[in-house]
Design a protein around this motif. Structure first.
Motif, PDB file in Angstrom:
ATOM      1  N   GLY A 149       0.789  -1.225   0.000  1.00 25.71           N
ATOM      2  CA  GLY A 149       0.000   0.000   0.000  1.00 25.71           C
ATOM      3  C   GLY A 149       0.824   1.279   0.000  1.00 25.71           C
ATOM      4  N   ARG A 150       2.149   1.175   0.064  1.00 22.33           N
ATOM      5  CA  ARG A 150       2.961   2.404   0.159  1.00 22.33           C
ATOM      6  C   ARG A 150       3.044   3.132  -1.173  1.00 22.33           C
ATOM      7  N   ALA A 151       3.047   2.372  -2.248  1.00 19.14           N
ATOM      8  CA  ALA A 151       3.111   3.011  -3.556  1.00 19.14           C
ATOM      9  C   ALA A 151       1.793   2.765  -4.281  1.00 19.14           C
ATOM     10  N   SER A 152       1.378   3.754  -5.075  1.00 20.07           N
ATOM     11  CA  SER A 152       0.134   3.608  -5.828  1.00 20.07           C
ATOM     12  C   SER A 152       0.396   3.880  -7.291  1.00 20.07           C
ATOM     13  N   ILE A 153      -0.391   3.235  -8.101  1.00 17.86           N
ATOM     14  CA  ILE A 153      -0.362   3.602  -9.503  1.00 17.86           C
ATOM     15  C   ILE A 153      -1.793   3.916  -9.900  1.00 17.86           C
ATOM     16  N   PHE A 154      -1.992   5.028 -10.575  1.00 17.99           N
ATOM     17  CA  PHE A 154      -3.348   5.375 -10.956  1.00 17.99           C
ATOM     18  C   PHE A 154      -3.390   5.877 -12.386  1.00 17.99           C
ATOM     19  N   THR A 155      -4.572   5.761 -12.967  1.00 22.42           N
ATOM     20  CA  THR A 155      -4.790   6.212 -14.334  1.00 22.42           C
ATOM     21  C   THR A 155      -5.796   7.347 -14.304  1.00 22.42           C
ATOM     22  N   ILE A 180       6.453  11.907  -8.170  1.00 19.13           N
ATOM     23  CA  ILE A 180       5.548  11.192  -9.064  1.00 19.13           C
ATOM     24  C   ILE A 180       6.283  10.865 -10.355  1.00 19.13           C
ATOM     25  N   LEU A 181       5.771   9.884 -11.059  1.00 16.14           N
ATOM     26  CA  LEU A 181       6.362   9.526 -12.333  1.00 16.14           C
ATOM     27  C   LEU A 181       5.243   9.124 -13.288  1.00 16.14           C
ATOM     28  N   VAL A 182       5.175   9.820 -14.411  1.00 12.79           N
ATOM     29  CA  VAL A 182       4.204   9.421 -15.425  1.00 12.79           C
ATOM     30  C   VAL A 182       4.827   8.268 -16.188  1.00 12.79           C
ATOM     31  N   CYS A 183       4.243   7.075 -16.071  1.00  9.33           N
ATOM     32  CA  CYS A 183       4.946   5.899 -16.581  1.00  9.33           C
ATOM     33  C   CYS A 183       4.334   5.336 -17.847  1.00  9.33           C
ATOM     34  N   ALA A 184       3.116   5.741 -18.196  1.00  5.40           N
ATOM     35  CA  ALA A 184       2.565   5.282 -19.469  1.00  5.40           C
ATOM     36  C   ALA A 184       1.517   6.278 -19.937  1.00  5.40           C
ATOM     37  N   VAL A 185       1.468   6.480 -21.245  1.00  5.72           N
ATOM     38  CA  VAL A 185       0.500   7.405 -21.808  1.00  5.72           C
ATOM     39  C   VAL A 185      -0.210   6.711 -22.950  1.00  5.72           C
ATOM     40  N   GLU A 186      -1.521   6.819 -22.952  1.00  3.12           N
ATOM     41  CA  GLU A 186      -2.261   6.311 -24.089  1.00  3.12           C
ATOM     42  C   GLU A 186      -2.840   7.488 -24.851  1.00  3.12           C
ATOM     43  N   ARG A 187      -2.443   7.583 -26.112  1.00  3.24           N
ATOM     44  CA  ARG A 187      -2.963   8.678 -26.932  1.00  3.24           C
ATOM     45  C   ARG A 187      -3.444   8.099 -28.247  1.00  3.24           C
ATOM     46  N   ASN A 188      -4.674   8.375 -28.579  1.00  2.00           N
ATOM     47  CA  ASN A 188      -5.295   7.874 -29.807  1.00  2.00           C
ATOM     48  C   ASN A 188      -5.085   6.367 -29.970  1.00  2.00           C
ATOM     49  N   GLY A 189      -5.222   5.644 -28.882  1.00  2.00           N
ATOM     50  CA  GLY A 189      -5.116   4.194 -28.956  1.00  2.00           C
ATOM     51  C   GLY A 189      -3.688   3.669 -28.929  1.00  2.00           C
ATOM     52  N   GLU A 190      -2.677   4.570 -28.987  1.00  2.00           N
ATOM     53  CA  GLU A 190      -1.276   4.138 -28.943  1.00  2.00           C
ATOM     54  C   GLU A 190      -0.749   4.263 -27.523  1.00  2.00           C
ATOM     55  N   VAL A 191      -0.053   3.226 -27.077  1.00  2.00           N
ATOM     56  CA  VAL A 191       0.513   3.293 -25.738  1.00  2.00           C
ATOM     57  C   VAL A 191       2.001   3.590 -25.822  1.00  2.00           C
ATOM     58  N   THR A 192       2.444   4.612 -25.079  1.00  2.00           N
ATOM     59  CA  THR A 192       3.860   4.967 -25.076  1.00  2.00           C
ATOM     60  C   THR A 192       4.357   4.958 -23.642  1.00  2.00           C
ATOM     61  N   ILE A 193       5.607   4.566 -23.469  1.00  2.00           N
ATOM     62  CA  ILE A 193       6.248   4.795 -22.185  1.00  2.00           C
ATOM     63  C   ILE A 193       7.090   6.035 -22.387  1.00  2.00           C
ATOM     64  N   SER A 207      -0.898   7.048 -16.889  1.00  2.00           N
ATOM     65  CA  SER A 207      -0.761   6.234 -15.690  1.00  2.00           C
ATOM     66  C   SER A 207       0.404   6.809 -14.897  1.00  2.00           C
ATOM     67  N   VAL A 208       0.171   7.004 -13.610  1.00  2.00           N
ATOM     68  CA  VAL A 208       1.140   7.700 -12.784  1.00  2.00           C
ATOM     69  C   VAL A 208       1.491   6.840 -11.579  1.00  2.00           C
ATOM     70  N   VAL A 209       2.780   6.750 -11.286  1.00  2.00           N
ATOM     71  CA  VAL A 209       3.205   6.082 -10.060  1.00  2.00           C
ATOM     72  C   VAL A 209       3.493   7.164  -9.035  1.00  2.00           C
ATOM     73  N   ALA A 210       2.986   6.983  -7.820  1.00  2.00           N
ATOM     74  CA  ALA A 210       3.190   7.989  -6.784  1.00  2.00           C
ATOM     75  C   ALA A 210       3.207   7.309  -5.430  1.00  2.00           C
TER      76      ALA A 210
END
Lengths: 454, 480
Positions: A149-155, A180-193, A207-210
C-alpha cells in the motif's frame, strides 16, 4: 509450468490465454465440449472434456505432472470439490478455487487451512474492492497499490482544465515537489512509455506512479476532485453490490440500491438496515431520475446485463456530474469501452484472471527476484510489476545511470520502495537486496527481475 | 431533491393567493371599507411569487418527495401570507393570533381567536370564509386546475394535498381531474348560496356560510354562530355540510350516471349510517334527559351538530356545553372519525376507520386459523396491503401527535375537557370543542405557545401528517 484449469468460461479462457502467452502449458477441463473446442481454436491449449471433480478425468488431463490447479467453473461447490480432490491426490500441488458465495467467502481461512487450498479467489469481492477504491478518488479511472500500500499507480484522463495540459513531463516534475512519475500514456489508442521531453495533451490517458501518502495532495495540485464520494446509487443488488455496500456502510457512506427482484430487496434490507433498498427497475430512465441520479456523488450500475449497465452509465454521464463506475462481465468489450468515455469500468472476470495470473507468475521463482504484484493496464498492453530483489550480481548495487543502458526497450524502473521509503529513482540510485522494484513495461510475461535486462 | 420545482410550486401558489385577494377586496369595496390590507397582501404575494417563479425549472419532475415538500411548504407559506390582512387591517396585532386564525381558515378548521366577529370589517370576514373555500379543496389542486404542468408527475401534489388513504385520479389527466373536482365544488357551493338566499338569508351571510359549509370550515359571521338563522335555513346548512363531507368521487359517478358505482361506495354508506345512528342516539338522549322539550327541535339540533362535527365544519346553533354527557361523548367520537376521504372534511376519515375495522376482523380470523390467507376488501376490491399497513401506522402516529399536543396545551391549566377538545377540535379541523373553547366560546384565552402548537396541529391534520412531518426529517433535505 504445467497448469490445469477446470471451467472453460470467460475467466477460464482469459486465464488460459494469459498463461499460454506467459509460456506455460495449459489443459482445460470442462463438461461442455463445444465450449472447449471453441477455446482450443482461439488459444493453444489441451482441451479435456469431462467433470473437473472426477479424479480419472483429472489424471487424464495430467494431474501427476501439473504444477498448478485452477478451478473457475461457475459452481462454487464444484470448484472447492475439484481443488480438494486434486490437493489430496498431489499434496505439493498449488490449488486455486474461485468462490463467489458470500457465505463461503467468510470462511476463506478455514477453506485454506483445512482443505489445503492454496488460494481462494472471489472476483465479486475483488471487483467491489476495486470500485470502493475508485469511490475514494472519484477523479481517477483506475487505481492500484504496491508494496503493502505504500506506492500507488493510478490512471487518469488529462483534461484541458487540468494545469498539466500542454506541459512536458520535465516541466511538471520541476514545478512540483511531489514524487511522481508518469509511466505510461495512451494517446489515440497508442501506448507509449514516455521520456522527460514528452508533452501531455488534453485527451491523453496517463498512468502515474506515486507515493500513496502524497497522492491526495498531488491530485489537489492538479486541480482534481480529491474528496471521496459521499453518496452512492447502485443498480442491481447482486453479489458485487452486496460486498460494496458492506464496505461503504462501514465508513458511513449513503448507499441506495435499486433492485428489480422483491425477494432480493428483502434480503438486502435484512442485511443492510442502514442502506436504502429501492424495489424497481434500475434501467428505467425516469426511475433513476426519481432516485436522485442527478444529485448523487457516484453511480454504479451493477446489473447482470452489460448492455443495460453501459446504457445507464452513458445516460448518467449525460445528465449528472456523478462519478460513474460501470461493471462489465464480458471480457472482449475493453476497447469499445474506451470509445464510450464512461469514466471507469470494472471487469470482474479480468480482475479474477489477472489475480490468478499474478499468483502463477509469483510462484514461478524467477532468477534475481520474484514477482510480488502484477497489474495489467491499458487493455493488457502495459504490465506493471512489483519485483522483490534478491542476490543477483548483475543487478544489485549498480548505479541506475549505468544499469539503465542495459535495460530492455520500452521498460522503465518506475520506483523503488526500500524499508518503507518511496524513491523515484535517478541515475545515482541503486537496487539493493530486498527492495521492492516497480517496473513498467510493454513486454508481457516478465517473471523475474533478471528478465528486465536486455 | 429538485428544489427548483418546489419553489416554483410555492411561488405559483402565492401568485394565486395574491390574485384571490380580489374576492375580499371586492367585498370591502362594496361595504366601503379600506382596500389597503388586501392590496398590500396581494403586492407581497406577487412579489415573492414572481421571484420564485421567475425561471421555470427545466425538468418539471415532481417526484413524491418534491410533491410532499412543495405541499408542506406551500401551506406554511400560505399561513404566513394569508395572515397579512388581519395584521394590516388592525383586526389583531398579535402574530400568534393572526397565524392561528389564518391556519384555521385555510385548514377549514374554523377555530377563532376573535371574541366578537361582528365587530370585524366585512372584507376580513369574507377573507376568513373564502380561505375555507380555497383550503377545502386545496389551493394546489386549484393550481393544478389552472396551471399547465408537463411530465405527468403532478399527481404527487394532488396526493399530498388531498385527504384519504389512497388517492386516485377520476380522469386520465391530473389537470382534468382537478378541474372536474373544482367544477363539482363550485356548482354545489353556488347551489347552496342560492338556496340560502331564496330562504331570505342576507346575501353576505349566505355567501360566507356557504363558503364555510363547502370547505367544511366553520367561521361564522355572527357572534351567535348559526343560532339566529331560521329553522329552514339551519336545515339547509345541515344538508349542505353533510353533502360536502361525502367523497367527491360519489358526485362524479352521479354526474357520469354510474349510479350503481356511486351507491356501492362502502365509505359513503358507512358515513350516512354513522350520521343517522348518531342523530338518533343524541336526539333520544336530549329528550330523555329533558334538555329539550320539543322532539322535532331536538332532532334538528342533533342533526345540525352531528353533521357539523362529523364533516368537521364546526357551525353551531346552540351551546353544546349544556348537553348531557352521552351526547357530548358521541360528538367527541365523531370528531375523530371525521368525513369521507376525498371530501373537504378533516379527521381520521371514515374510510380509514372502515379499513381498520376490517383489518381487525382479519386479525381475529388469523387468531382462530393461524394459516388462513385473507385479504381486506373495500368496495368489492381487495385493498392494497401497503395501504392497510400504512393506515395502521397513520392512526398510531396520529394519536402520538395528538397526545404530545394535549400535554403541551395542558400547560395552560384549563380543565381536561377544554384541553382535550381544544386539540381534538383543531387537529381534526373542526373548530369549536367543549368547555372554554365550546361552540359559544373561542380560542382567545389560550397562551401563545398553545396557539402555535394548535396552528401546527391544524396543518398536520389538514395535510394528513406526512407533508408537514417530512419538512422536519433530515433525509428530506439531502440533495440525494
Amino acid at each position: 509450468m504445467n497448469a490445469l484449469i477446470v471451467g472453460c468460461g470467460k475467466v477460464g479462457l482469459e486465464l488460459a490465454r494469459t498463461l499460454v502467452n506467459d509460456g506455460h502449458d495449459v489443459s482445460v477441463i470442462d463438461r461442455n465440449e463445444k465450449a472447449l473446442s471453441l477455446a482450443a481454436e482461439a488459444v493453444d491449449i489441451m482441451p479435456v472434456p469431462g467433470n473437473g471433480a472426477d479424479i480419472n478425468v483429472l489424471r487424464d488431463a495430467g494431474l501427476e505432472t501439473a504444477d498448478i490447479f485452477i478451478a473457475v467453473s461457475p459452481s462454487d461447490e464444484l470448484n472447492l470439490l475439484a481443488c480438494l480432490i486434486a490437493a489430496s491426490a498431489r499434496e505439493d500441488l498449488k490449488t486455486i478455487a474461485r468462490v463467489r458465495d458470500p457465505l463461503y467467502s467468510k470462511e476463506t481461512k478455514f477453506l485454506k487451512s483445512k482443505l489445503g487450498i492454496s488460494r481462494i479467489i472471489n472476483p465479486e469481492m475483488a471487483a467491489a474492492a476495486e470500485i470502493f477504491k475508485l469511490l475514494q478518488f472519484p477523479a481517477l479511472s483506475r487505481i492500484d497499490t504496491f508494496a503493502e500500500g505504500r506506492a500507488s499507480i493510478f490512471t487518469m484522463h488529462v483534461d484541458a482544465m487540468h494545469n498539466i495540459d500542454g506541459k512536458s513531463l520535465q516541466e511538471i516534475g520541476s514545478e512540483t515537489d511531489y514524487n511522481i512519475l508518469v509511466c505510461a500514456v495512451e494517446r489515440n489508442g497508442e501506448v507509449t512509455i514516455p521520456s522527460g521531453s514528452f508533452v501531455l495533451n488534453a485527451g491523453d490517458d496517463i498512468s502515474v506512479v506515486a507515493s500513496t501518502s502524497e497522492m491526495k495532495n498531488f491530485l489537489k495540485h492538479l486541480g482534481l476532485r480529491s474528496d471521496a464520494a459521499r453518496s452512492c446509487l447502485i443498480t442491481g443488488g447482486g453479489t458485487i453490490a452486496y460486498y460494496l455496500t458492506d464496505m461503504l456502510i462501514r465508513i458511513k457512506r449513503q448507499v441506495r440500491i435499486i433492485e428489480v427482484d422483491a425477494a432480493k430487496c428483502a434480503d438486502l434490507s435484512e442485511r443492510f438496515p442502514e442502506a436504502e433498498i429501492i424495489h424497481g427497475d434500475g434501467t428505467d430512465k425516469n426511475f433513476l431520475l426519481k432516485q436522485g441520479l442527478k444529485y448523487v456523488d457516484a453511480f454504479v450500475p451493477l446489473t447482470g446485463i452489460d448492455e443495460e449497465n453501459i446504457i445507464s452509465a452513458t445516460y448518467a454521464k449525460n445528465i449528472s456530474d456523478a462519478k460513474v463506475i460501470t461493471k462489465i462481465n464480458r471480457t472482449d468489450l475493453n476497447d469499445v469501452m474506451d470509445q464510450l468515455d464512461l469514466d471507469s469500468a470494472v471487469f470482474p472476470k479480468l480482475i479474477c484472471a489477472d489475480s490468478i495470473a499474478q499468483y502463477v507468475r509469483a510462484h514461478s521463482m524467477g532468477v534475481g527476484g520474484h514477482v510480488e504484484t502484477l497489474y495489467r493496464y491499458l487493455d493488457n498492453r502495459v504490465e506493471i510489476l512489483e519485483l522483490i530483489a534478491n542476490d543477483d550480481p548483475e543487478l544489485l548495487d549498480i548505479p541506475l545511470a549505468e544499469l539503465g543502458k542495459r535495460l530492455k526497450d520500452n521498460l522503465i524502473l518506475a520506483c523503488i520502495v526500500r524499508e518503507g521509503t518511496f524513491i523515484i529513482p535517478s541515475g545515482k540510485n541503486m537496487i539493493k537486496k530486498g527492495d521492492s522494484v516497480i517496473i513498467v513495461t510493454t513486454h508481457s510475461g516478465i517473471s523475474s527481475l533478471h528478465e528486465i535486462l536486455a | 431533491m429538485e428544489i427548483a420545482i418546489v419553489f416554483y410550486v410555492v411561488g405559483m401558489a402565492l401568485l394565486i393567493e395574491g390574485a384571490l385577494m380580489i374576492v375580499p377586496a371586492a367585498c370591502a369595496l362594496i361595504y366601503g371599507e379600506s382596500l389597503m390590507p388586501f392590496f398590500l397582501t396581494a403586492l407581497i404575494c406577487f412579489g415573492i411569487g414572481i421571484i420564485f417563479t421567475r425561471k421555470r425549472p427545466e425538468s418539471g419532475f415532481l417526484f413524491s418527495r418534491e410533491g410532499y415538500v412543495a405541499t408542506g411548504l406551500t401551506w406554511v407559506a400560505l399561513a404566513f401570507t394569508g395572515m397579512l390582512p388581519f395584521l394590516f387591517s388592525g383586526a389583531t396585532d398579535s402574530l400568534a393570533d393572526a397565524v392561528f386564525e389564518t391556519v384555521s381558515g385555510y385548514t377549514t378548521t374554523g377555530s377563532s381567536i376573535f371574541t366578537s366577529v361582528e365587530d370585524l370589517p366585512k372584507g376580513i370576514l369574507m377573507w376568513r370564509s373564502f380561505m375555507h373555500w380555497i383550503g377545502g379543496m386545496g389551493i394546489l389542486v386549484f393550481m393544478l386546475a389552472i396551471v399547465p404542468f408537463s411530465g405527468g408527475t403532478q399527481m404527487n401534489i394532488m396526493k399530498a394535498e388531498s385527504p384519504g388513504p389512497s388517492i386516485s385520479k377520476i380522469l386520465p389527466r391530473a389537470q382534468d381531474s382537478a378541474r372536474v373536482l373544482y367544477q363539482i365544488y363550485t356548482v354545489m357551493t353556488i347551489a347552496l348560496i342560492a338556496t340560502l338566499i331564496a330562504l331570505r338569508m342576507p346575501v353576505f351571510d349566505a355567501i360566507c356560510i356557504s363558503f364555510g359549509a363547502a370547505g367544511t370550515g366553520g367561521f361564522s359571521v355572527l357572534n351567535t354562530g348559526c343560532a339566529t338563522y331560521t329553522i329552514a335555513q339551519q336545515i339547509v346548512i345541515t344538508i349542505g355540510m353533510i353533502a360536502f363531507g361525502v367523497n367527491f368521487s360519489f358526485y362524479y359517478f352521479l354526474l357520469i350516471k354510474k349510479l350503481r358505482l356511486a351507491f356501492s361506495m362502502e365509505e359513503v354508506r358507512a358515513y350516512i349510517l354513522i350520521i343517522l345512528a348518531a342523530i338518533a342516539l343524541i336526539s333520544i338522549d336530549l329528550i330523555y334527559t329533558g334538555v329539550y322539550t320539543s322532539g322535532p327541535i331536538a332532532v334538528k339540533d342533533a342533526a345540525f351538530h352531528v353533521g357539523s362535527i362529523i364533516t368537521t365544519t364546526g357551525y353551531a346553533t346552540t351551546d353544546c356545553n349544556l348537553w348531557p354527557n352521552l351526547s357530548q361523548g358521541i360528538l367527541i367520537l365523531l370528531m375523530f372519525i371525521g368525513a369521507c376521504a376525498g371530501s373537504t372534511g378533516g379527521g381520521i376519515k371514515v374510510s380509514r376507520v372502515l379499513l381498520m375495522a376490517k383489518a381487525y376482523k382479519r386479525e381475529l380470523a388469523v387468531a382462530l386459523h393461524p394459516n388462513i390467507v385473507k385479504r381486506v376488501h373495500m368496495d368489492g376490491k381487495t385493498a392494497d396491503e401497503a395501504v392497510v399497513r400504512n393506515t395502521g401506522v397513520y392512526i398510531f402516529i396520529y394519536f402520538v401527535i395528538f397526545t404530545i399536543s394535549v400535554l403541551i396545551v395542558s400547560l395552560d391549566g384549563f380543565d381536561w375537557l377544554t384541553t382535550f377538545t381544544s386539540v381534538a377540535a383543531t387537529y381534526n379541523n373542526i373548530g369549536p370543542g367543549f368547555g372554554v373553547v365550546g361552540t359559544m366560546g373561542n380560542f382567545s384565552s389560550l397562551s401563545d405557545l398553545s396557539k402555535w402548537v394548535l396552528s401546527l396541529d391544524m396543518l398536520i391534520g389538514r395535510l394528513e401528517i406526512f407533508p408537514i412531518m417530512l419538512l422536519f426529517a433530515k433525509n428530506t433535505w439531502r440533495r440525494f
